[in-house]
Design a protein around this motif. Structure first.
Motif, PDB file in Angstrom:
ATOM      1  N   VAL A 199       0.852  -1.197   0.000  1.00 46.99           N
ATOM      2  CA  VAL A 199       0.000   0.000   0.000  1.00 46.99           C
ATOM      3  C   VAL A 199       0.888   1.248   0.000  1.00 46.99           C
ATOM      4  O   VAL A 199       0.653   2.188  -0.773  1.00 46.99           O
ATOM      5  CB  VAL A 199      -0.945   0.010   1.229  1.00 46.99           C
ATOM      6  CG1 VAL A 199      -1.760   1.294   1.272  1.00 46.99           C
ATOM      7  CG2 VAL A 199      -1.866  -1.189   1.186  1.00 46.99           C
ATOM      8  N   GLY A 200       1.902   1.240   0.844  1.00 51.11           N
ATOM      9  CA  GLY A 200       2.816   2.387   0.911  1.00 51.11           C
ATOM     10  C   GLY A 200       3.519   2.620  -0.414  1.00 51.11           C
ATOM     11  O   GLY A 200       3.642   3.764  -0.876  1.00 51.11           O
ATOM     12  N   GLU A 201       3.966   1.541  -1.049  1.00 59.32           N
ATOM     13  CA  GLU A 201       4.668   1.679  -2.337  1.00 59.32           C
ATOM     14  C   GLU A 201       3.731   2.231  -3.405  1.00 59.32           C
ATOM     15  O   GLU A 201       4.110   3.095  -4.193  1.00 59.32           O
ATOM     16  CB  GLU A 201       5.207   0.316  -2.775  1.00 59.32           C
ATOM     17  CG  GLU A 201       6.417  -0.125  -1.963  1.00 59.32           C
ATOM     18  CD  GLU A 201       6.706  -1.614  -2.086  1.00 59.32           C
ATOM     19  OE1 GLU A 201       7.478  -2.107  -1.273  1.00 59.32           O
ATOM     20  OE2 GLU A 201       6.120  -2.265  -2.986  1.00 59.32           O
ATOM     21  N   GLU A 255     -10.733   3.497 -18.773  1.00 58.18           N
ATOM     22  CA  GLU A 255      -9.970   4.645 -19.261  1.00 58.18           C
ATOM     23  C   GLU A 255      -9.765   5.696 -18.182  1.00 58.18           C
ATOM     24  O   GLU A 255      -8.821   6.478 -18.227  1.00 58.18           O
ATOM     25  CB  GLU A 255     -10.702   5.276 -20.464  1.00 58.18           C
ATOM     26  CG  GLU A 255     -10.496   4.485 -21.745  1.00 58.18           C
ATOM     27  CD  GLU A 255     -11.507   4.851 -22.812  1.00 58.18           C
ATOM     28  OE1 GLU A 255     -12.116   5.928 -22.720  1.00 58.18           O
ATOM     29  OE2 GLU A 255     -11.682   4.029 -23.736  1.00 58.18           O
ATOM     30  N   LYS A 256     -10.685   5.729 -17.203  1.00 64.46           N
ATOM     31  CA  LYS A 256     -10.565   6.732 -16.134  1.00 64.46           C
ATOM     32  C   LYS A 256      -9.456   6.372 -15.135  1.00 64.46           C
ATOM     33  O   LYS A 256      -8.996   7.218 -14.373  1.00 64.46           O
ATOM     34  CB  LYS A 256     -11.889   6.833 -15.360  1.00 64.46           C
ATOM     35  CG  LYS A 256     -13.004   7.554 -16.110  1.00 64.46           C
ATOM     36  CD  LYS A 256     -14.281   7.452 -15.271  1.00 64.46           C
ATOM     37  CE  LYS A 256     -15.465   8.078 -15.976  1.00 64.46           C
ATOM     38  NZ  LYS A 256     -15.547   9.535 -15.767  1.00 64.46           N
ATOM     39  N   ILE A 257      -9.115   5.091 -15.113  1.00 59.78           N
ATOM     40  CA  ILE A 257      -8.102   4.671 -14.128  1.00 59.78           C
ATOM     41  C   ILE A 257      -6.723   4.879 -14.718  1.00 59.78           C
ATOM     42  O   ILE A 257      -6.363   4.266 -15.720  1.00 59.78           O
ATOM     43  CB  ILE A 257      -8.289   3.182 -13.742  1.00 59.78           C
ATOM     44  CG1 ILE A 257      -9.684   2.970 -13.178  1.00 59.78           C
ATOM     45  CG2 ILE A 257      -7.248   2.747 -12.731  1.00 59.78           C
ATOM     46  CD1 ILE A 257     -10.035   1.513 -12.955  1.00 59.78           C
ATOM     47  N   GLU A 258      -5.977   5.763 -14.045  1.00 60.04           N
ATOM     48  CA  GLU A 258      -4.620   6.012 -14.543  1.00 60.04           C
ATOM     49  C   GLU A 258      -3.749   4.827 -14.160  1.00 60.04           C
ATOM     50  O   GLU A 258      -3.857   4.295 -13.054  1.00 60.04           O
ATOM     51  CB  GLU A 258      -4.070   7.287 -13.920  1.00 60.04           C
ATOM     52  CG  GLU A 258      -4.809   8.518 -14.385  1.00 60.04           C
ATOM     53  CD  GLU A 258      -4.274   9.765 -13.702  1.00 60.04           C
ATOM     54  OE1 GLU A 258      -3.046   9.892 -13.607  1.00 60.04           O
ATOM     55  OE2 GLU A 258      -5.085  10.578 -13.265  1.00 60.04           O
ATOM     56  N   PRO A 259      -2.880   4.417 -15.097  1.00 58.53           N
ATOM     57  CA  PRO A 259      -2.027   3.270 -14.763  1.00 58.53           C
ATOM     58  C   PRO A 259      -1.072   3.621 -13.617  1.00 58.53           C
ATOM     59  O   PRO A 259      -0.248   4.509 -13.766  1.00 58.53           O
ATOM     60  CB  PRO A 259      -1.268   2.996 -16.061  1.00 58.53           C
ATOM     61  CG  PRO A 259      -1.467   4.186 -16.909  1.00 58.53           C
ATOM     62  CD  PRO A 259      -2.638   4.956 -16.423  1.00 58.53           C
ATOM     63  N   ARG A 260      -1.243   2.970 -12.484  1.00 58.95           N
ATOM     64  CA  ARG A 260      -0.411   3.236 -11.311  1.00 58.95           C
ATOM     65  C   ARG A 260       0.141   1.931 -10.778  1.00 58.95           C
ATOM     66  O   ARG A 260      -0.444   0.873 -11.001  1.00 58.95           O
ATOM     67  CB  ARG A 260      -1.240   3.897 -10.210  1.00 58.95           C
ATOM     68  CG  ARG A 260      -1.710   5.273 -10.531  1.00 58.95           C
ATOM     69  CD  ARG A 260      -0.578   6.266 -10.592  1.00 58.95           C
ATOM     70  NE  ARG A 260      -0.958   7.426 -11.376  1.00 58.95           N
ATOM     71  CZ  ARG A 260      -0.116   8.375 -11.747  1.00 58.95           C
ATOM     72  NH1 ARG A 260       1.156   8.290 -11.408  1.00 58.95           N
ATOM     73  NH2 ARG A 260      -0.511   9.391 -12.462  1.00 58.95           N
TER      74      ARG A 260
END
Lengths: 655, 323
Positions: free
Chosen positions: A233-235, A372-377
């Motif tokens: 989660v932190g990363e 599409e709304k979810i930015e690749p993270r």
């Protein structure tokens, strides 16, 4: 260092010059029996050493307990040393004084044993008594193994007796002889085995410790030691998009990761605790998270959901809590209208849930919109890859789907990889048996060949059966498959296939019917059985018989799902009359499946019941997709439906 | 292992008061056993619920943190760790919380921060637990913060937390009770038994303070009998059974040991237990045992002085050797 037993070499030394007062040993030694010596030790331990040590070491024991609870290693080590020293001191003082003053401890006196100097009938000197008790303690700390020398030494003198030049004798008529060769050899063997065991044990322990220390990332180690927060989660939070210039809350990140199936419930629970326990802050998001953490307890979960809206009725979290409640009630239309209202939200976890919802419901247009709304993270890569592959497939963008799946296969963990492979393979072979040549089916085949454990998963087992069915003549026989797949419903399904392959279709359908009505069977197998049952009823009379059986069943979830399959079956046979009659029995329940809803409208239209068709169309939510699409092929081309729907709208709208 | 055996269990006519005490204890055990099991089940069920225990632990940690002066440094440290997110400490505090009267009394109206749903749920369960405790014989008849009157100083002596607890106390009641009854008489034995039990309860309350967890059992009273016996037979060898864990003939049987050794072993075990355990964790009430033993010694001293004043002789010399 080996302390030689001088007595063994020089059998008598009584003629050694000493002062006249010394009583020289003139007779042979009356050696104490090992059992008497053991009994004496037990008496000493229970009468003196344990009680006094417990008393002296009590304050240290209390501190050790505190250190253990508080996980304070320094304090623990210090007080452990202190309690060991205090107990050791009790042993040394007690043994030294008793042996020096009385020639034996209480236990020895009770059993008529005495410690004497080796060469004289006299009590040991203070130095010898001290030396003896120190080495007695030392021997005892080595798991008592050196004491075994009483069974092997010629004069039954363990290490502590040899160091202090003493021997334990009896004054009763229970003397023991020197150990025989067998007794001595046996003990030597035991000691040697113990030594070898210790060497092996210590070597392996050290090696394990070394490997463990080497493999641990220092950051992970420190996080693990720090508490129960999950490092993932932190990363992910470090790489998360900022909202209005502010770094995202860890809980928001954890919620998105949890929704994506990337972190376990325990990680989400730890983040909620951070918020609610450590910071003592109430927040709608924390309560929403708690409702997921306690999903197993419906009453508690509902209380958390209610609390979300009590605290912030207009928040996105409140709307999401309503979605969760509606999921439980299977009110899909209302769920989707709330997701529609949440279109402008900035919360990633809502997008993730929306994607999962729409993929599961088979609405791949909306699923891809939210994707599409979810930015690749970081942390969401696997989820995005997997869902993209499914959504593109649903949109009939097959090559894009295969490409997305191919990328996802490279990044997914083993469990997720097999999950996506089984999904893709199922869809591939459902669309065409050429699908068995695709990478997903090959991956599935290889994974199952590597580990049969994957076949314990119902979805994997189904895909595996399905693709094998496509390899007719080249795949495994049904018997061989049944041997490989341990799940009982899968074996029943294979039995039905087997009967059908022997032209015993009626018997095969009977097996499927039993499977459909077995409430203890996993839903995946029951759904497959419903699907096959209708598919194998190629004659109108078979379908009619099925319909009659179905009409007699209790009206529950299974009944409704089977009814939807019957509508499909009749529609595909072109029997619109019977299809519509089933629709009439099902009533509004057909709207849980968009495709069946469309087929019902088409059937009514073809029967000339345009007014009824318009009524059905008005009730059909265009967003309501096919039910349980996660295991069904994508919707067929609905061009005809669109055309008829437009016509009906023109004819009836505004009237 | 060494256990005083003395004359063993005598017949009813030889020690009627000891038998009477046993019968009352046994009657109470049988009469309350059903209710004990039902109530204990409810309590065990609540304490197996992780959510309940964890919620309780986190609220207890908050409470300790707000009342630092009323708790030991150790409890303050535990609270600090729990509030820092140490899940193990939260659970531990959750298990210890029910022993703390101050917390349990103030909890329903206390403005706890954080998870209000958990608070509501926990308080409901706590209330249910309180109702289960109201039916629990140990809470009804034992000495606790809600039951500190003299009536309970008597009643607690006849309630046990289980069959094992009951059996051990009764074995020693028979061993020392039967012997002492023939030595000092039934009435004196009854007075010593009940008096030791009551002073044991007083000692427990004085040293440990009132707790929510009740004090039950005859061990304080039996400790008084043991101490009195040992005082009266200070140097007299008494018959003990021993077994040395060696399964060979000759390593178990009876032996005569001076009574002071029995007294030393008994007191050393109680004193060591008291000094070596954490009071916050409860468990065996060593202080009650020590109170009972002190009573036995005081009564023995008084008897010794009275006898000496009356006869000018040592009671010890007049008494027959234990056999």
């Amino acid at each position: 260092m080996v302390i030689e037993d001088q007595y063994a070499q020089k059998t008598t030394k009584e003629d050694q010059s000493e002062t006249g007062e010394v009583r020289h040993r003139s007779s042979r030694l009356r050696l104490a029996s090992p059992l008497d010596r053991l009994a004496a030790v037990i008496v000493d331990l229970f009468l003196v050493i344990f009680p006094v040590s417990a008393l002296v070491g009590a304050p240290f024991k209390r501190e050790i307990m505190k250190a253990l609870i508080l996980q304070d290693e320094t304090e623990f080590a210090f007080y452990l040393v202190m309690i060991t020293l205090s107990s050791g001191l009790v042993v040394i003082v007690y043994q030294t004084l008793m042996v020096w003053l009385f020639g034996g401890t209480l236990g020895k006196m009770f059993w008529g044993l005495r410690v004497e100097r080796l060469w004289k009938h006299r009590r040991p000197t203070f130095t010898a008594a001290l030396l003896r008790s120190v080495f007695w303690l030392f021997d005892s700390l080595l798991a008592m193994v050196p004491h075994l020398a009483v069974f092997s030494n010629e004069k039954r003198r363990p290490f502590h007796d040899r160091v202090s030049d003493t021997v334990v004798v009896t004054i009763k008529n229970r003397e023991a002889r020197s150990p025989g060769i067998i007794e001595a050899s046996f003990v030597h063997g035991v000691v040697a085995a113990f030594a070898v065991f210790m060497v092996i044990f210590l070597t392996f322990s050290s090696f394990d410790y070394y490997l463990d220390a080497k493999s641990k990332d220092p950051l992970v180690s420190s996080l693990e030691e720090d508490g129960s927060l999950c490092s993932s989660v932190g990363e992910a939070a470090e790489d998360w998009p900022t909202v209005d210039g502010e770094t995202p809350d860890r809980l928001q990140v954890a919620m998105a990761l949890f929704a994506a199936g990337e972190v376990a419930k325990s990680c989400l629970s730890a983040e909620v605790d951070l918020k609610l326990v450590r910071e003592g802050e109430e927040s709608p998001l924390a309560y929403l998270a708690q409702s997921f953490v306690h999903a197993d307890n419906a009453e508690l979960s509902d209380r958390y959901l209610a609390r979300v809206c009590e605290l912030a009725p207009d928040s996105d979290s409140c709307k999401m809590s309503e979605v969760v409640s509606l999921w439980t009630e299977e009110k899909w239309n209302e769920v989707e209208s709330i997701f529609g209202a949440l279109d402008k939200t900035q919360e990633h976890y809502i997008f993730v849930w929306a994607v999962r919802h729409y993929v599961r419901r088979g609405d791949f247009h909306l699923a891809s919109k939210y994707l599409e709304k979810i930015e690749p993270r970081r942390g969401l890569g696997s989820f995005l890859g997997m869902q993209r592959a499914k959504a593109y497939w649903g949109l009939r963008r097959l090559e894009e789907s295969r490409a997305a799946a191919a990328v996802a296969f490279e990044t997914l963990g083993p469990a997720e990889r097999i999950d996506l492979a089984s999904w893709m393979c199922y869809e591939e072979v459902e669309a065409s048996c050429q699908g068995v040549l695709q990478k997903s089916c090959q991956l599935l085949e290889k994974a199952v060949a590597d580990s049969g454990e994957f076949l314990l998963d119902a979805k994997v087992a189904l895909s595996y059966i399905k693709q094998n069915e496509c390899r007719k003549g080249y795949g495994k026989s049904y018997d061989e498959l049944a041997r490989n797949i341990p799940l009982v419903p899968a074996r029943r399904l294979l039995f039905a296939y087997n009967l059908r392959s022997k032209d015993q279709v009626a018997e095969g359908r009977q097996v499927l019917w039993e499977l459909v009505n077995d409430s203890a069977t996993e839903e995946e197998f029951r759904e497959e059985a419903r699907h096959l049952l209708v598919q194998w009823s190629t004659r109108a009379e078979d379908l009619e018989a099925l319909r009659n059986d179905w009409a007699k069943e209790k009206q529950n979830q299974n009944w409704r799902k089977f009814g939807l399959h019957l509508v499909r079956g009749y529609f595909e046979l072109g029997d619109y009359q019977r299809a519509f009659s089933v629709v009439e029995i099902l009533g509004d329940r057909i709207y849980t499946d968009q495709k069946v809803g469309q087929q019902a409208i088409l059937a009514a239209y073809h029967l000339g019941k345009r007014q009824e068709a318009w009524g059905l169309l008005q009730k059909l939510n265009p967003a309501a997709p096919a039910e349980d699409q996660s295991r069904r092929p994508a919707s067929a081309d609905s061009g005809e439906f669109e055309m008829i729907a437009q016509g009906l709208k023109k004819e009836f709208a505004g009237k | 292992m060494i256990l005083p055996y003395l004359n063993g269990i005598l017949r009813f006519k030889d020690c009627p008061i000891t038998w009477l005490l046993f019968i009352v204890n046994a009657f109470m055990m049988i009469a309350t056993y059903g209710e004990l099991m039902v109530a204990q089940d409810s309590i065990d069920k609540a304490m197996r619920d992780d959510y309940f225990v964890e919620s309780q632990g986190s609220f207890y940690a908050q409470f300790i943190s707000d009342h630092k002066n009323q708790y030991t440094p150790f409890m303050n440290e535990l609270s600090l760790r729990a509030l820092s997110g140490d899940a193990d400490k939260v659970k531990l505090l959750g298990n210890l919380a029910l022993r703390n009267d101050l917390f349990i009394k103030e909890a329903p109206a206390y403005p706890f921060k954080g998870d209000q749903v958990a608070k509501g749920w926990w308080l409901e369960k706590l209330d249910e637990l309180g109702q289960a405790q109201q039916r629990h014989p140990s809470f009804l008849l034992g000495v606790s913060v809600d039951h500190m009157g003299l009536r309970h100083w008597l009643s607690y002596q006849f309630v046990h937390s289980g069959w094992l607890h009951f059996a051990f106390n009764m074995i020693f009641l028979f061993v020392f009770g039967c012997y002492l009854e023939s030595l000092i008489g039934g009435l004196a034995l009854l007075v010593v038994y009940l008096g030791s039990g009551m002073i044991a309860a007083g000692t427990f309350l004085l040293v440990n303070g009132p707790t929510s967890a009740p004090l039950v059992g005859a061990s304080g009273a039996v400790s008084g009998l043991m101490a009195l016996f040992c005082f009266l037979h200070w140097r007299v060898p008494v018959r003990c059974f021993y077994w040395l864990f060696i399964p060979v003939k000759g390593y178990s049987g009876f032996v005569y040991v001076p009574a002071w050794i029995i007294f030393f072993l008994w007191v050393a075990s109680d004193l060591g237990g008291h000094l070596g355990s954490l009071p916050e964790f409860g468990g065996i009430a060593y202080t009650a045992h020590l109170g009972g033993e002190a009573t036995g010694i005081i009564v023995g001293s008084l008897m010794f002085l009275l006898t000496r004043m009356r006869r000018g002789k040592s009671l010890d010399k007049d008494l027959p050797a234990a056999s």
